[in-house]
Design an enzyme around this catalytic site. Structure first.
Site, PDB file in Angstrom:
ATOM      1  N   GLU A 131      14.701 -40.412 116.066  1.00  0.00           N
ATOM      2  CA  GLU A 131      14.904 -41.799 115.636  1.00  0.00           C
ATOM      3  C   GLU A 131      15.209 -42.761 116.785  1.00  0.00           C
ATOM      4  OE1 GLU A 131      15.732 -39.254 112.025  1.00  0.00           O
ATOM      5  OE2 GLU A 131      16.182 -39.173 114.175  1.00  0.00           O
TER       6      GLU A 131
ATOM      7  N   GLU B 137      16.955 -33.643 108.464  1.00  0.00           N
ATOM      8  CA  GLU B 137      18.159 -34.000 107.717  1.00  0.00           C
ATOM      9  C   GLU B 137      18.140 -33.378 106.318  1.00  0.00           C
ATOM     10  OE1 GLU B 137      19.585 -38.231 109.510  1.00  0.00           O
ATOM     11  OE2 GLU B 137      17.494 -38.133 108.861  1.00  0.00           O
TER      12      GLU B 137
END
Length: 273
Positions: free
Chosen positions: A127, A107
């Site tokens: 995740e 990210e």
């Protein structure tokens, strides 16, 4: 206060090099690193002699995302997550990725304007396997920077996206050999100085304004989804499994997986009605 053992910052001419330096933890982001990144990007914006930033890392990993034990610390006023994910910038950011970038590490790459990667680097959004979701921009930026189906596969399965493939898909600007990424990132950073600082600032601001409606919605959706997952059993089990280095309870075991796949080869398996 910036811990020099966690974030290293140095100016080389017009380039500000910011280096993640927590290699024993795969450069996972802890509160000290978030604080250091916030300070570094504040310096970038406030110093007129600096015109571009290169974000690099020491060790074998670029960044493994948030430290699941210590946490990444609170969002900062200017940068949000990690002190840089949601920062408004008037100077370009070049990510120099010479190793795997996992979760929040990917990210960070998605938050950059330009990306240079090693041919052996790879990216993941794991995740979901920890009962979470990509909350530092992955949910909205991965489908915007990559073909949607590629981004969805990454989020739902945790599959790797190799740097060479990421280059083919347009996410990575330049590929380099291992150990040569930083030099290649500096070359690309210097190339941006061919444009006037005022032009660069307006281009970046213009892109920011163009993307703002989608980003605003994306952050709201991310926040709502995280609120649902925050106290969930999946998040608790996912974190415990990660810390204990075991497979989460919900995962399908190897034997059952094999049986399911073998069933596709049986022509006599009756169809459900």
């Amino acid at each position: 206060m910036t811990d020099p053992a966690v974030v290293q910052v140095r100016a080389v001419g017009p380039i500000l090099q910011v280096t993640l330096d927590r290699p024993h933890k795969r450069n996972a982001v802890d509160p000290a690193m978030t604080s250091g990144l916030e300070a570094a990007f504040t310096r970038l914006e406030s110093d007129p002699a600096l015109r571009v930033c290169v974000l690099a890392a020491t060790g074998d990993y670029f960044c493994a995302g948030s430290d699941l034990v210590l946490g990444a610390g609170p969002h900062t006023a200017e940068g949000g997550q990690y002190g840089m994910i949601r920062r408004s910038r008037s100077k370009p950011l070049v990510a120099a990725v010479d190793g795997p970038a996992l979760g929040g590490g990917f990210e960070m790459v998605l938050a950059a304007d330009l990306v240079v990667a090693s041919r052996t680097a790879w990216f993941t959004l794991p995740e979901g396997a920890r009962g979470r979701l990509p909350a530092a921009g992955g949910l909205l930026r991965a489908p915007a920077r990559l073909p949607r189906n590629v981004a969805v596969e990454m989020m739902l399965t945790g599959t790797r996206l190799e740097a060479v493939r990421a280059h083919e898909l347009g996410l990575v600007n330049r590929l380099a050999e291992p150990g040569e990424v930083l030099r290649a990132a500096y070359e690309l950073a210097l190339a941006t100085t061919a444009s006037a600082p005022e032009s660069v600032a307006q281009i970046l601001r213009g892109l920011e304004r163009t993307e703002e409606p989608a980003e605003k919605l994306g952050w709201a959706v991310t926040s709502d989804a995280m609120a649902v997952l925050l106290g969930s059993a999946g998040r608790t089990e996912g974190t415990a499994a990660f810390v204990e280095r075991r497979t989460p309870a919900w995962a399908i075991g190897a034997e059952e997986r094999s049986a399911i796949l073998d069933a596709t080869d049986d022509p006599h398996t009756p169809a459900e009605r």
